[in-house]
Design a protein around this motif. Structure first.
Motif, short mmCIF file in Angstrom:
data_model
loop_
_atom_site.label_atom_id
_atom_site.label_comp_id
_atom_site.label_asym_id
_atom_site.label_seq_id
_atom_site.Cartn_x
_atom_site.Cartn_y
_atom_site.Cartn_z
N THR A 53 0.91 -1.09 0.04
CA THR A 53 0.02 0.00 -0.14
C THR A 53 0.95 1.34 -0.01
N ILE A 54 0.27 2.34 -0.85
CA ILE A 54 1.03 3.36 -0.74
C ILE A 54 0.27 4.52 0.01
N LEU A 55 1.02 5.44 0.85
CA LEU A 55 0.22 6.49 1.70
C LEU A 55 0.28 7.63 1.14
N LEU A 113 -6.89 13.82 -4.46
CA LEU A 113 -7.91 13.02 -5.40
C LEU A 113 -6.97 12.86 -6.72
N ILE A 114 -6.36 13.87 -7.07
CA ILE A 114 -5.49 14.00 -8.15
C ILE A 114 -4.31 12.99 -8.14
N LEU A 115 -3.82 13.18 -6.95
CA LEU A 115 -2.36 12.25 -6.58
C LEU A 115 -2.97 10.80 -6.58
N LYS A 116 -4.13 10.47 -6.13
CA LYS A 116 -4.43 9.10 -6.07
C LYS A 116 -4.88 8.61 -7.59
N ARG A 117 -5.70 9.25 -8.16
CA ARG A 117 -5.72 8.92 -9.63
C ARG A 117 -4.45 9.05 -10.45
N LEU A 118 -3.44 9.71 -10.51
CA LEU A 118 -2.35 9.77 -11.03
C LEU A 118 -1.67 8.32 -10.47
N ALA A 119 -1.67 8.15 -9.34
CA ALA A 119 -0.83 7.15 -8.77
C ALA A 119 -1.41 5.89 -9.24
N GLY A 120 -2.81 5.82 -9.34
CA GLY A 120 -3.57 4.46 -10.02
C GLY A 120 -3.30 4.13 -11.27
N LYS A 121 -2.69 5.11 -12.07
CA LYS A 121 -2.45 4.74 -13.47
C LYS A 121 -0.87 4.30 -13.51
N GLU A 176 -1.16 -1.25 -6.62
CA GLU A 176 -0.97 -1.33 -5.18
C GLU A 176 -2.18 -0.39 -4.68
N ASP A 177 -2.64 -0.82 -3.42
CA ASP A 177 -3.66 0.02 -3.03
C ASP A 177 -3.19 1.26 -2.59
N ILE A 178 -3.95 2.26 -2.55
CA ILE A 178 -3.62 3.52 -2.28
C ILE A 178 -4.46 4.20 -1.01
N LEU A 179 -3.88 4.62 -0.01
CA LEU A 179 -4.81 5.13 1.25
C LEU A 179 -4.43 6.68 1.19
N VAL A 180 -5.27 7.38 1.25
CA VAL A 180 -5.09 8.70 1.66
C VAL A 180 -5.60 9.15 2.94
N GLU A 181 -4.49 9.95 3.79
CA GLU A 181 -4.89 10.62 5.01
C GLU A 181 -4.52 12.15 4.94
N LEU A 239 3.41 -1.08 7.51
CA LEU A 239 4.47 -0.68 6.81
C LEU A 239 3.98 -0.43 5.11
N PHE A 240 3.96 0.78 4.98
CA PHE A 240 3.69 1.16 3.55
C PHE A 240 4.78 1.06 2.51
N SER A 241 4.53 0.93 1.34
CA SER A 241 5.59 0.57 0.58
C SER A 241 6.13 1.79 -0.16
N MET A 242 5.30 2.99 -0.04
CA MET A 242 5.79 4.48 -0.51
C MET A 242 4.87 5.42 0.32
N LEU A 243 5.58 6.60 0.64
CA LEU A 243 5.04 7.64 1.02
C LEU A 243 4.84 8.76 0.30
N ILE A 244 3.81 9.58 0.07
CA ILE A 244 3.97 10.78 -0.75
C ILE A 244 3.18 11.79 0.05
N VAL A 245 3.93 12.78 0.43
CA VAL A 245 3.69 13.58 1.76
C VAL A 245 3.75 15.09 1.08
N ASP A 246 2.73 15.71 1.52
CA ASP A 246 2.49 17.04 1.16
C ASP A 246 3.34 17.98 2.07
N HIS A 247 3.95 18.80 1.87
CA HIS A 247 4.75 19.95 2.81
C HIS A 247 4.25 20.71 3.79
#
Length: 130
Positions: free
Chosen positions: A2-4, A14-22, A26-31, A45-53
């Motif tokens: 899963t990617i967080l 929503l944009i990041l999740k849709r782009l990642a889905g392309k 992997e499952d994508i969780l948004v928090e 244990l997530f396989s990748m983290l995408i973090v807003d600053h």
């Protein structure tokens, strides 16, 4: 695995999740909340983290510093998303453990290329868990 995505703006998330889905199946969780995201990272244990600053309550850098204290996250790719162009932020973020940057507004091709470079990457902790 899963990617967080840690992003407090619903539209950006929503944009990041849709782009990642392309790029990945992997499952994508948004928090939206850094504190809740930290709790999730303690339990999963997530396989990748995408973090807003810029997040309410804490910055993306504060979140990443806390994550890098969890040794099972030593090798997990962390992508920072920011509108801030300051080179000092990038230096600090890289020293903190950020492995890639995306500038807002996020360019779809750049995002997919960056994500694709890390998708399928299996840190030792993830490989051992399988």
């Amino acid at each position: 695995m899963t990617i967080l995505i840690l992003e407090d703006n619903a539209t950006n998330a929503l944009i990041l999740k849709r782009l990642a889905g392309k790029v990945t199946d992997e499952d994508i969780l948004v928090e939206a909340d850094g504190t809740r995201a930290l709790s999730l990272c303690h339990n999963t244990l997530f396989s990748m983290l995408i973090v807003d600053h810029m997040l309410p309550g804490m910055t993306g850098l504060q979140f990443i510093k806390a994550i890098r204290m969890l040794h099972r996250y030593d090798e997990v790719p962390v992508i920072m998303v920011t509108a801030d162009q300051d080179p000092k932020l990038r230096e600090t973020a890289t020293a903190t453990g950020v492995t890639g940057f995306l500038t807002k507004p996020v360019d779809a091709v750049t995002f997919r290329d960056l994500l694709a470079a890390h998708v399928g990457y299996k840190p030792a902790a993830l490989a051992a868990a399988r």
